[in-house]
Design an enzyme around this catalytic site. Structure first.
Site, PDB file in Angstrom:
ATOM      1  N   GLU A 119      72.709  50.097  44.326  1.00 52.85           N
ATOM      2  CA  GLU A 119      74.038  49.434  43.975  1.00 52.85           C
ATOM      3  C   GLU A 119      75.088  50.762  44.243  1.00 52.85           C
ATOM      4  OE1 GLU A 119      75.288  47.381  40.498  1.00 52.85           O
ATOM      5  OE2 GLU A 119      73.180  46.111  40.568  1.00 52.85           O
ATOM      6  N   ASN A 156      67.120  44.816  36.331  1.00 51.72           N
ATOM      7  CA  ASN A 156      68.043  45.483  36.890  1.00 51.72           C
ATOM      8  C   ASN A 156      68.765  46.238  35.641  1.00 51.72           C
ATOM      9  OD1 ASN A 156      70.748  45.719  38.526  1.00 51.72           O
ATOM     10  ND2 ASN A 156      71.273  44.727  36.760  1.00 51.72           N
ATOM     11  N   GLU A 157      69.095  47.448  35.844  1.00 48.24           N
ATOM     12  CA  GLU A 157      69.848  47.959  34.921  1.00 48.24           C
ATOM     13  C   GLU A 157      69.016  47.868  33.418  1.00 48.24           C
ATOM     14  OE1 GLU A 157      74.220  47.928  35.269  1.00 48.24           O
ATOM     15  OE2 GLU A 157      73.786  48.815  37.159  1.00 48.24           O
ATOM     16  N   GLN A 161      79.881  44.847  46.949  1.00 46.12           N
ATOM     17  CA  GLN A 161      78.616  43.795  47.355  1.00 46.12           C
ATOM     18  C   GLN A 161      79.399  43.134  48.630  1.00 46.12           C
ATOM     19  OE1 GLN A 161      77.804  41.028  44.171  1.00 46.12           O
ATOM     20  NE2 GLN A 161      77.943  42.591  42.776  1.00 46.12           N
TER      21      GLN A 161
END
Ligand code: AHR
Length: 522
Positions: A326, A202-203, A375
């Site tokens: 996201e 992630n990222e 989220q």
């Protein structure tokens, strides 16, 4: 890095706004909107995975929001609160991404299995430095999926985990036999779990390791090698993609690792002024900030266009999907809440941010086959807010519920010629929309009026539809910052809409200011 990129984004946005302003001044405002839906030229499938939700170990996203363990005062099933689960089931959530986010970049799965008393209590170093009890781990996540009726999307730890740890996690979840399958059985789950989606980190450009794209691409190739699915099953691998407008990241990932991937992600948050760390109050704002946020949300269209163009160079067949896993609004946290918990109220403005995104995703349905709003509960642009026993559905929840017919429907191209809405330096077409032919055979049309002051009448020509009846619902509220609180939970909720008529093949819709309307045409 995150900060630099997000600042660069702000500069670009201001520049874009200036250009748009010039264009907008040439338009004649106050005119009704005309539109055409080309039902005779159906497009790609609007993948239900676009409605994926993201649940991270962050603030009360998991603990308190979804999971209350043995707290008998909140009705629950195996620790997951019944009220929240019922609300999520009603949305037909297809997939839940877990356990992060940045949390995933430091997550060690073995700490979250077995008897709870033996699980180490850790510090959630990324989100507030609070204790992480590890009470929700892999087996609890699959229990959550079972209750919601969703599929798994696991974010693996490339940040400070090893390829071996990742391989063993996959084996624990999916192996039909062997010592890790035995361990899973010992923990109460003899049958393998299905893991259709696995994120290779992630990222990686930020909290996932601050890597350069060339290094990240090599690491992605390496880690992906060890994500192996048992015979007869398939695990789709999704690489950690770009931040905002970093098309070089997409370029390098596609060039160097594209052949190892099924999906490539993109993260873009709607930020006031594009500023990071985020600013602005989620529920106290004026019209300028309303327009500011909506214009930032509309940027998603341009970003997808640019990243898709890069992907097209390496994958013209569009085998690799773009997973915008996201997205959503991110403001300064609610007053009095923990700064590391990213708790924010959710107003009518967020509802329009959601509908604008869902419309943009329709336009790019051929490449964007998965997205995840950030989220699910109590964090950022949440569907649901909880406080102890109390629960409230947000305006964003209602948009997701109204757009349910989009799940696995066929996109019908829509052209909208709308007047422009102007506020200070922010300019945008007043009407956003999308149309689909649902699995039920009906045509479904979503229209949002971004102008908080002026109603707008939309005349829609329906090419290829012989329909006589229209019905629908509307989401609006008295004020731009109206919201649902625990004391007044139904201030913003959908009600029947009577402002649409069919006549001679034209659908006429009287959109009130600041509203989202969803219509069924048959
Ligand atoms: O959603 C909050 C955080 O935003 C996630 O953990 C991270 O991936 C992103 O920067």
């Amino acid at each position: 890095m995150l900060k630099t990129l997000r600042q660069a984004t702000t500069a670009l946005l201001l520049c874009t706004s200036a250009l748009v302003a010039q264009t907008a001044s040439a338009d004649t405002d106050g005119k009704p909107t005309s539109a055409t839906i080309h039902a005779d030229k159906p497009g790609a499938v609007y993948d239900k995975r676009v409605f994926t939700q993201f649940a991270e170990h962050l603030g009360n996203g998991i603990y308190g929001g979804l999971y209350v363990g043995n707290d008998k005062s909140i009705p629950n099933t195996n620790g997951f609160r019944n009220d929240v689960i019922a609300a999520l089931r009603n949305l037909s959530v297809p997939i839940i991404r877990w356990p992060g986010g940045c949390f995933a970049d430091e997550y060690h799965w073995r700490e979250g299995i077995g008897p709870k008393k033996n699980r180490p209590v850790k510090v959630n170093t990324h989100w507030g430095g609070v204790t992480e009890p590890n009470s929700v781990g892999t087996d609890e996540y699959f229990e959550l999926l079972r209750q919601v009726g969703a599929e798994a999307y696991i974010s693996g730890n490339v940040g400070n985990g090893t390829p071996q740890e990742m391989a063993e996690w996959v084996e624990y979840m999916t192996a039909p036999a062997g010592s890790l399958a035995d361990l899973r059985a010992k923990n109460g789950h003899k049958e393998p779990y299905a893991v259709p989606y696995f994120g290779i980190g992630n990222e990686l450009w930020g909290c996932g390791g601050n890597m350069r794209p060339e290094f990240a691409a090599d690491e992605t190739r390496r880690y992906a090698t060890f994500v192996k699915s048992p015979r007869g099953t398939k695990i789709m691998k999704i690489a950690a993609g770009a931040n905002v407008d970093d098309t070089n990241w997409t370029e390098v990932m596609m060039r160097e690792a594209g052949d190892k991937l099924d999906g490539l992600s993109l993260h873009y948050y709607t930020l006031l002024n594009g500023a990071f760390p985020p600013i602005g109050n989620p529920s106290e704002f004026d019209e300028t900030q309303w327009a500011n946020i909506l214009s930032q949300a509309r940027r998603m269209d341009d970003l997808i266009t640019r990243h898709s163009a890069v992907m097209d160079k390496y994958d013209p067949q569009k085998r690799v999907f773009l997973a915008v896993d996201e997205w959503g609004t991110w403001y300064a946290q609610d007053k009095g809440t923990h700064p590391g918990f990213l708790r924010q109220q959710n107003s009518l403005r967020d509802a329009l941010v959601a509908s604008v995104h869902l419309d943009i995703f329709a336009k790019h349905a051929d490449r964007v086959r998965m997205t995840a709003i950030a989220q699910m509960v109590n964090v950022l642009q949440a569907m649901i807010l909880t406080d102890g026993k109390k629960m409230v559905l947000t305006p964003t929840y209602h948009v997701f519920e109204m757009y349910k017919p989009w799940q696995d429907a066929t996109v019908l191209p829509i052209e909208i010629d709308a007047p422009w809405y102007h506020k200070d330096q922010f300019n945008m077409p007043a009407v956003s929309g999308s149309a689909v032919r649902g699995k039920d055979g009906k045509v479904h049309v979503g229209l949002s009026n971004l102008d908080p002051n002026q109603p707008n009448t939309v005349a829609i020509k329906l090419d290829g539809v012989s329909a006589a009846n229209v019905s629908g619902r509307i989401l609006t509220a008295p004020a731009i910052n109206s919201l649902n609180s625990f004391d007044a939970p139904e201030t913003v909720k959908p009600v029947a809409f009577t402002g649409a008529q069919m006549s001679g093949g034209t659908l006429t819709v009287a959109l009130p200011p600041k509203s989202v309307v969803v219509l069924d045409v048959q």
